[in-house]
Structure formats: structure tokens, C-alpha cells
Design an enzyme around this catalytic site. Sequence first.
Site, PDB file in Angstrom:
ATOM      1  N   GLU A  68     -23.120 -18.378  46.198  1.00 59.20           N
ATOM      2  CA  GLU A  68     -23.163 -19.852  46.122  1.00 59.20           C
ATOM      3  C   GLU A  68     -21.784 -20.439  45.817  1.00 59.20           C
ATOM      4  O   GLU A  68     -21.593 -21.168  44.839  1.00 59.20           O
ATOM      5  CB  GLU A  68     -24.202 -20.283  45.078  1.00 59.20           C
ATOM      6  CG  GLU A  68     -25.596 -19.855  45.478  1.00 59.20           C
ATOM      7  CD  GLU A  68     -26.679 -20.503  44.634  1.00 59.20           C
ATOM      8  OE1 GLU A  68     -26.395 -20.944  43.518  1.00 59.20           O
ATOM      9  OE2 GLU A  68     -27.825 -20.560  45.112  1.00 59.20           O
TER      10      GLU A  68
ATOM     11  N   GLU B   7     -31.930 -15.901  49.247  1.00 61.00           N
ATOM     12  CA  GLU B   7     -32.666 -16.388  48.070  1.00 61.00           C
ATOM     13  C   GLU B   7     -33.678 -17.436  48.496  1.00 61.00           C
ATOM     14  O   GLU B   7     -33.313 -18.406  49.157  1.00 61.00           O
ATOM     15  CB  GLU B   7     -31.740 -17.025  47.024  1.00 61.00           C
ATOM     16  CG  GLU B   7     -30.797 -16.071  46.359  1.00 61.00           C
ATOM     17  CD  GLU B   7     -29.958 -16.744  45.301  1.00 61.00           C
ATOM     18  OE1 GLU B   7     -30.375 -17.771  44.744  1.00 61.00           O
ATOM     19  OE2 GLU B   7     -28.835 -16.248  45.050  1.00 61.00           O
TER      20      GLU B   7
HETATM   21  C1  BGP Z   1     -29.411 -19.654  42.472  1.00 61.05           C
HETATM   22  C2  BGP Z   1     -28.647 -18.443  41.956  1.00 61.05           C
HETATM   23  C3  BGP Z   1     -29.488 -17.333  41.443  1.00 61.05           C
HETATM   24  C4  BGP Z   1     -30.783 -17.790  40.797  1.00 61.05           C
HETATM   25  C5  BGP Z   1     -31.435 -18.952  41.525  1.00 61.05           C
HETATM   26  C6  BGP Z   1     -32.652 -19.508  40.812  1.00 61.05           C
HETATM   27  O1  BGP Z   1     -28.599 -20.769  42.354  1.00 61.05           O
HETATM   28  O2  BGP Z   1     -27.863 -17.891  43.011  1.00 61.05           O
HETATM   29  O3  BGP Z   1     -28.674 -16.587  40.550  1.00 61.05           O
HETATM   30  O4  BGP Z   1     -30.621 -18.011  39.468  1.00 61.05           O
HETATM   31  O5  BGP Z   1     -30.530 -19.992  41.730  1.00 61.05           O
HETATM   32  O6  BGP Z   1     -32.225 -20.485  39.898  1.00 61.05           O
HETATM   33  P1  BGP Z   1     -32.693 -20.402  38.388  1.00 61.05           P
HETATM   34  O7  BGP Z   1     -32.505 -18.977  37.975  1.00 61.05           O
HETATM   35  O8  BGP Z   1     -31.838 -21.354  37.642  1.00 61.05           O
HETATM   36  O9  BGP Z   1     -34.147 -20.810  38.388  1.00 61.05           O
END
Ligand code: BGP
Length: 469
Positions: free
Chosen positions: A174, A368
Site C-alpha cells: 500500500e 487483500e
Molecule cells: C490494509 C493493510 C493490511 C491490513 C488491512 C486491514 O490496509 O495492508 O495490513 O491491516 O488493511 O485493515 P485493518 O487491519 O486495519 O482492519
Amino acid sequence: MDRFPAGFLWGGAIAANQAEGAWSEDGKGPAIPDVVRGGFAAGTADPEIVSERYYPSHEAVGFYHRFREDLDLFAEMGFKCFRTSIAWSRIFPNGDDAEPNPQGLAFYDALIDELLARGIEPVITLSHYETPLHLLRAYGGWSNRSLVGFFERYARLAFERWGGKVRWWMAFNEINNAHTMPLAAAALELPADMAPAERARRIYQAAHNMFVASALAAKALREIAPAARMGAMLSLSGVYPKTCAPDDVLATMQLRRRSLFFSDVLLRGAYPGYARRIFDEFGVRLDIADGDLGLIAANTCDYLGFSYYRTTAFRAGLPIIGHTGGVLGVENPYLPKTEWGWQTDPTGFRYVCNELWDRYQKPLFVVENGLGTADAPGPDGAIDDQYRIAYLEAHLKELAEAIADGCDVVGYTWWGPIDIVSAGTGEMKKRYGFIHVDKDNDGRGTLKRTRKASFHRYKEIIATNGACL
Ligand code: BGP
């Protein structure tokens, strides 16, 4: 007709600092997450480790010591691939060390070999919201050009050691969050009272240095492991105009461009024309070394990896500080909301896949997608997460539609196939897993793994290559 291509890469994704734990074992140096108590969204790090304070990354869910058990569970679901990151500070504890840490190398040797032994392809991110703390504190993070050299050396070592076993690589997780979560993506500490012009300069100078680092990594990968692929990786959940008022539509396009700016550079190989106006608006003058632009142009990424969770709505007049949706956006009355305020939108998934395919015509890898919820085991200890199955099925049906629309999608890795630490909040309560982990927000628990109802459904989906949807 098969809704997903033969060889589609079904799997799951985690990140080292959100899963491994063992934060200071076997020679690993402290990384930025190790001094962050909440989540990255808060954007603050303790000056140093405060003993007896709970830091989520210190134990996380113990993947470092339990990974064989967890890989067995992923193999039981039938994973074709598995995305994780290498903890940079396990390899170079301070980032600028003369020699790598042999115990860190040995751990990833074992992890990659155990994946391959189970017929699971590794998909590796070199820096997933994790940078050696020393590179932040001694060098100021990615706005310092020195990090380019440290990263290139780390990347070359990884490719020489694992380039023959790993086909799918990404440099930064990201990268576009460099301008919304600078501490996470660009390893920058930007005091709240920093002048906006200086803040913008550091963020965009960090982005430029990361573009150069990504190009050098892509160049190195092609030299060392020509069969492997280097991806760009962005957070690209969708954003819609709040109304059809032209000002709202224009503002939304401008917000979207603040994210697509990063993939435009990494996939098209040049700064887009609209970047000039953004830099002028903030008075940003980048320090671009001779040869940088030629390097970026000649070493673009092979594919676009991206995260998609939700969509937000946007309108004219709202501040554009980046693409964090739920923070910046306004509510979409047509969509439901999770307990963390994320508006889930399967149709938006199809929309974003088409948007990205039309823009780049390069393979897309959904690295993701997932639903974070506060799962609670029933009296018998089982977790009947039908809501997660519903989210999974709805999004995969729309992904199949995107593929039928002509989008070249190579794979799908569900975010958090096992409960791990939330990056945005630092919580365990926000669970994504098909596998429950016994650990709570205060760090208490046995770390016991338990299959949820969704575990069995994902196994079925993979076994039929999506035909059962
Ligand atoms: C994305 C990241 C991940 C993961 C995901 C879910 O931005 O790449 O690392 O964390 O978000 O978000 P969160 O864990 O804050 O629910």
C-alpha cells in the site's frame, strides 16, 4: 463455463508484523510497528519501547513459532498461494547493518520451503508497513535518499536467496498510504504541528525515493530471477461521488488520483501530468537525481497488486489528504456498514477491477480483500461466521463478473485467513480469519487455533475453482 481461469491463485494474506510476533528473537531488530501501541491510523510511535506496555506486534499471533501448524491449516483449505511479508528488520536488524542476520534468513528459508512442500506458492512483500526502527530514528525514514541503497541491498539479497522459489514479489505494501499513513508506508514521523508544505515535501520526496527503490528492485529481480514478477501494491478500495453534481464528481476524481498517482508512476513509468499541479499546490520541489526518471521509466512493475475492502463517497469541499475513505469520506446511504464503519460493496469490487484494468491493461492480483468483525465463539466454542461467508461469496461473484468483463485477474488472497493484529487499530478484536485465534485486545489468550464455519466454505470454493458459487 468456469468462472475463474484454470490455475487461478486462490489463497490468503498476512503480514510479518501483524502475525509473527517474536519481535526481538533470533537477532531481529526493532521495527516501527514494535513501538506502535494502537494502529497506524493514529500515526504515532513511542520514542522507545516502554517495558510492561502491551505492543500488539510483540507476540502478534505467534506465527513465527507456529507457522508449520498454520500452513497445515492453509493447505487443508487448498491454498494455491500464500502472501506474507519478510520482516526487513529480521534480515537487517538496523537496516544499515554490514551483514545480514543468519537466523532471520533461516526462518524465511524454512517458511518458503514449507510452503512449497505443501504445494503453496509464496507471494512476498518486502516491506509491509514494517521498516527497521533505526532507519526512522537515525535517517528520518524514506524522505532520506539513503534508504534507497539500504532497500536495494535487502531486495537483492532476497532475490538471490529466494528468487528461484518465489515468483510473485511486491516491494511496498500500500505505497499510496505514504500520504495518508506516513508512519506505516513511508516510515516518516511527521509532528501534527509540521507546516503543511514541509509535510507534503517529505511525503512526496519519500514517495519519489520509494519509486526509485521499486524500480531498482524490479531491475534487480529481472537480472537475478527473470521468471519472477515484480508488482506494485496499493490500497484501492473504491470511492464514489456523493452526488452527480459536477463539483462532487470532479472532487472525487481528484481524490482518486491521489492514490492512482502511485500506480501511474510504478506501472506507466512516468510522473503523470496532474502531479505537477499537486506539487505546485503544496509548493513541493522534489529532489530528483540524474537518471532517476530514466530508471523509473525502464523498470516498471509487471502487475498491480491491490487491496479492496469497501467503498466510500466523497464530495466537493472535503479536504483531500489522501485515500483513507472512512476517515475522509461521507456515508453512502445505499450500503451497509461494519462495526468499524467500513461500507461493504461487492459491486464496487467489480467496478474497481474494471477501473484498474482499463487504466493499466496489466495483470491484476487481489492481494487483500476481507471482512473484519468482532467474532464471538458460541457456547460450544464454535464460530458460525455466516456474515463472513456472505461477504466472501458476494465479492467472489463480482470478481467473476469482472473476469467475464475482460479483466485479467491472476489471483485472490483473502486478507487475514487467520485472525491477526489489525494494522489500522492494533486490535485483535477486529477479526478477518477463517481460523480463530484465542487472543484478546489486551494480549491475553492461549493462541489456540479454531476453524470457523468460513474455513470449510473457502475450502469448497477453492476445490471447485469457484464453480460452487
Ligand atoms: C490494509 C493493510 C493490511 C491490513 C488491512 C486491514 O490496509 O495492508 O495490513 O491491516 O488493511 O485493515 P485493518 O487491519 O486495519 O482492519
